[in-house]
Design an enzyme around this catalytic site. Sequence first.
Site, PDB file in Angstrom:
ATOM      1  N   VAL A 295     -27.610 -31.889 -25.136  1.00 61.02           N
ATOM      2  CA  VAL A 295     -28.278 -30.621 -25.468  1.00 61.02           C
ATOM      3  C   VAL A 295     -29.209 -30.807 -26.666  1.00 61.02           C
ATOM      4  O   VAL A 295     -30.353 -30.337 -26.665  1.00 61.02           O
ATOM      5  CB  VAL A 295     -27.213 -29.525 -25.746  1.00 61.02           C
ATOM      6  CG1 VAL A 295     -27.838 -28.282 -26.345  1.00 61.02           C
ATOM      7  CG2 VAL A 295     -26.477 -29.173 -24.462  1.00 61.02           C
TER       8      VAL A 295
ATOM      9  N   LEU B  27     -29.122 -25.035 -19.899  1.00 62.05           N
ATOM     10  CA  LEU B  27     -29.805 -26.047 -19.096  1.00 62.05           C
ATOM     11  C   LEU B  27     -28.822 -26.867 -18.265  1.00 62.05           C
ATOM     12  O   LEU B  27     -27.676 -27.069 -18.636  1.00 62.05           O
ATOM     13  CB  LEU B  27     -30.668 -26.944 -19.963  1.00 62.05           C
ATOM     14  CG  LEU B  27     -30.091 -27.625 -21.193  1.00 62.05           C
ATOM     15  CD1 LEU B  27     -29.402 -28.918 -20.831  1.00 62.05           C
ATOM     16  CD2 LEU B  27     -31.223 -27.883 -22.173  1.00 62.05           C
TER      17      LEU B  27
ATOM     18  N   LEU C 120     -23.621 -21.521  -3.965  1.00 66.83           N
ATOM     19  CA  LEU C 120     -22.794 -21.185  -2.802  1.00 66.83           C
ATOM     20  C   LEU C 120     -22.765 -22.357  -1.826  1.00 66.83           C
ATOM     21  O   LEU C 120     -22.622 -22.155  -0.639  1.00 66.83           O
ATOM     22  CB  LEU C 120     -23.339 -19.925  -2.114  1.00 66.83           C
ATOM     23  CG  LEU C 120     -23.014 -18.585  -2.770  1.00 66.83           C
ATOM     24  CD1 LEU C 120     -23.601 -17.430  -1.974  1.00 66.83           C
ATOM     25  CD2 LEU C 120     -21.508 -18.380  -2.944  1.00 66.83           C
TER      26      LEU C 120
ATOM     27  N   CYS D 252     -19.278 -29.803 -18.167  1.00 69.30           N
ATOM     28  CA  CYS D 252     -19.334 -28.403 -18.617  1.00 69.30           C
ATOM     29  C   CYS D 252     -18.329 -27.498 -17.914  1.00 69.30           C
ATOM     30  O   CYS D 252     -17.450 -26.945 -18.574  1.00 69.30           O
ATOM     31  CB  CYS D 252     -20.743 -27.862 -18.426  1.00 69.30           C
ATOM     32  SG  CYS D 252     -21.968 -28.851 -19.285  1.00 69.30           S
TER      33      CYS D 252
ATOM     34  N   ARG E  54     -18.819 -37.901 -15.811  1.00 66.62           N
ATOM     35  CA  ARG E  54     -17.678 -37.191 -16.397  1.00 66.62           C
ATOM     36  C   ARG E  54     -17.136 -36.170 -15.401  1.00 66.62           C
ATOM     37  O   ARG E  54     -17.883 -35.383 -14.850  1.00 66.62           O
ATOM     38  CB  ARG E  54     -18.102 -36.503 -17.704  1.00 66.62           C
ATOM     39  CG  ARG E  54     -18.261 -37.511 -18.837  1.00 66.62           C
ATOM     40  CD  ARG E  54     -18.799 -36.862 -20.075  1.00 66.62           C
ATOM     41  NE  ARG E  54     -20.207 -36.511 -19.939  1.00 66.62           N
ATOM     42  CZ  ARG E  54     -20.901 -35.851 -20.851  1.00 66.62           C
ATOM     43  NH1 ARG E  54     -20.320 -35.451 -21.961  1.00 66.62           N
ATOM     44  NH2 ARG E  54     -22.180 -35.585 -20.662  1.00 66.62           N
TER      45      ARG E  54
HETATM   46  C1  UGA Z   1     -23.876 -26.229 -15.915  1.00 60.48           C
HETATM   47  C2  UGA Z   1     -24.631 -24.901 -15.815  1.00 60.48           C
HETATM   48  O1  UGA Z   1     -25.230 -24.776 -14.537  1.00 60.48           O
HETATM   49  C3  UGA Z   1     -25.704 -24.801 -16.889  1.00 60.48           C
HETATM   50  O2  UGA Z   1     -26.341 -23.543 -16.845  1.00 60.48           O
HETATM   51  C4  UGA Z   1     -25.059 -24.997 -18.258  1.00 60.48           C
HETATM   52  O3  UGA Z   1     -26.004 -24.974 -19.302  1.00 60.48           O
HETATM   53  C5  UGA Z   1     -24.329 -26.332 -18.283  1.00 60.48           C
HETATM   54  O4  UGA Z   1     -23.339 -26.353 -17.234  1.00 60.48           O
HETATM   55  C6  UGA Z   1     -23.665 -26.467 -19.634  1.00 60.48           C
HETATM   56  O5  UGA Z   1     -22.768 -25.687 -19.930  1.00 60.48           O
HETATM   57  O6  UGA Z   1     -24.130 -27.268 -20.454  1.00 60.48           O
HETATM   58  P1  UGA Z   1     -24.354 -28.758 -15.147  1.00 60.48           P
HETATM   59  O7  UGA Z   1     -22.944 -29.041 -15.531  1.00 60.48           O
HETATM   60  O8  UGA Z   1     -25.450 -29.669 -15.583  1.00 60.48           O
HETATM   61  O9  UGA Z   1     -24.787 -27.280 -15.645  1.00 60.48           O
HETATM   62  O10 UGA Z   1     -24.383 -28.771 -13.573  1.00 60.48           O
HETATM   63  P2  UGA Z   1     -24.558 -27.729 -12.368  1.00 60.48           P
HETATM   64  O11 UGA Z   1     -25.861 -27.951 -11.732  1.00 60.48           O
HETATM   65  O12 UGA Z   1     -24.245 -26.370 -12.796  1.00 60.48           O
HETATM   66  O13 UGA Z   1     -23.415 -28.264 -11.379  1.00 60.48           O
HETATM   67  C7  UGA Z   1     -22.055 -28.285 -11.775  1.00 60.48           C
HETATM   68  C8  UGA Z   1     -21.184 -28.764 -10.651  1.00 60.48           C
HETATM   69  O14 UGA Z   1     -21.101 -27.792  -9.619  1.00 60.48           O
HETATM   70  C9  UGA Z   1     -21.649 -30.050  -9.968  1.00 60.48           C
HETATM   71  O15 UGA Z   1     -20.534 -30.897  -9.772  1.00 60.48           O
HETATM   72  C10 UGA Z   1     -22.201 -29.581  -8.637  1.00 60.48           C
HETATM   73  O16 UGA Z   1     -22.094 -30.559  -7.623  1.00 60.48           O
HETATM   74  C11 UGA Z   1     -21.296 -28.397  -8.363  1.00 60.48           C
HETATM   75  N1  UGA Z   1     -21.889 -27.396  -7.441  1.00 60.48           N
HETATM   76  C12 UGA Z   1     -22.975 -26.694  -7.825  1.00 60.48           C
HETATM   77  C13 UGA Z   1     -21.303 -27.174  -6.201  1.00 60.48           C
HETATM   78  O17 UGA Z   1     -20.287 -27.806  -5.843  1.00 60.48           O
HETATM   79  N2  UGA Z   1     -21.849 -26.219  -5.384  1.00 60.48           N
HETATM   80  C14 UGA Z   1     -22.934 -25.510  -5.729  1.00 60.48           C
HETATM   81  O18 UGA Z   1     -23.371 -24.653  -4.945  1.00 60.48           O
HETATM   82  C15 UGA Z   1     -23.526 -25.739  -6.981  1.00 60.48           C
END
Ligand code: UGA
Length: 431
Positions: free
Chosen positions: A11, A153, A250, A260, A327
Amino acid sequence: MNISIIGSGYVGLVTGACFSELGNNVICVDNDTKKITQLKKGLVPIYEPGLEELISNNLKKKRLKFISSIKEAVYASEVIFIAVGTPSLENGEADLTGIENVARNIAINMAGYRLIVEKSTVPVETGKWVKHTIQTYIKRKIRFDVASNPEFLREGQAIHDFMHPDRIVVGVESAKAKEALTNLYKPIGAPLVVTDIESAELIKHASNSFLATKISFINAISRICEKTGADVTEVSRGMGLDKRIGPGFLNAGIGYGGSCFPKDLDAFITIAEKTGYDFTLLKSVREINQQQRLFFINKIKDALWIVKDKTIGILGLSFKPNTDDIRNAPALDIIYALQKEGAKIKLYDPSSMKKTKGLLAGVKFCRDPYEACRGSDCLLILTEWDEFKELDFNKIKKSLKRSLIIDGRNLYDGQKLKKSGFNYISIGKKS
Ligand code: UGA
């Protein structure tokens, strides 16, 4: 503006690089001197598309500086962001040692008014503690403000998210702090949500928890789809077009991972407990997420019957595409479980294998997807990288011992693959 970012992790680096790109003079601080030496040369320790260019451009323009002295940063900056890590303690609570340490260091080095902004994800009421810490350690009677400005982000699209956010949240308790943050974010032109500090802190945990809830919800639906013959992709599309629900988050799969969501859910559940509220909804979200990995492992066992001595080709390791971050990656749990059963693993991931080699004993790391398929009894898809969308399936069919694909991310058109002779198993669809 002259600003400092304390903590040059994920970040901190993105925030620092983007603020300097917007024309501010930014000092990024980290106590890891080796990291600072590398960053001074423009070498970025994390994989984030576009970040290295942004950093080297702004280093050249002398708007961005990397140092390891908080003292120097506090002296030179009106606004100081705290972006240090808040890892999980064993009981799920966030470890705020780093935040306290930085707050103390800011206090003892402050010579005039400063605005101290929490950027790290922190439990509600951390702002009060930061303020109290600064008041305790400050040497002279100097005015200061504390504010909360949580970051939303996503890894892999962090720069885009910073520059084009849906909203910017700032929690303040003075007009001066509000004015400074409003001016700082003006060039971005996104809606600004101005609240008190506690509400801003809560918005971050509530948002991440809600997104995780959407994922676990659709994963739960996927289980019912498989039992009934419905198709989770269609259900998700039909739900998502309702503007009140929205299409994001979804996608059913092997569950969420990363640094996160799992951490923030644990922290939020503990925060709620401390206030006397048992957040059973989030406990279920966490449980469903864990079950989804086990459910996928059982799918593999069902398809192979005996896992022992089978060779399993795997595409994808990072917790999501466009990052090298492993992670809490669901892929890790799946690999460990298969190895425990006696399977041999052949793995390909476009970016995260370098980081992992020490962690995954006995895994064969492959140069490309086809090498992972060669001689394997099945192919698993564990991360939906773009480059996996356009594979040569004739070549894959010839490479595999058995034409079996088990897709944990619903990446492919099952009908097409079945027509080409594959046994294709995915999530939330009848195979
Ligand atoms: C997440 C949030 O989306 C950000 O807004 C936030 O700033 C960040 O955490 C944080 O707290 O720093 P991030 O962990 O980078 O971001 O990743 P995401 O894109 O949100 O995905 C998280 C997980 O959910 C991944 O493992 C992804 O594969 C999974 N996911 C996401 C699903 O299984 N299905 C979905 O429809 C979307």
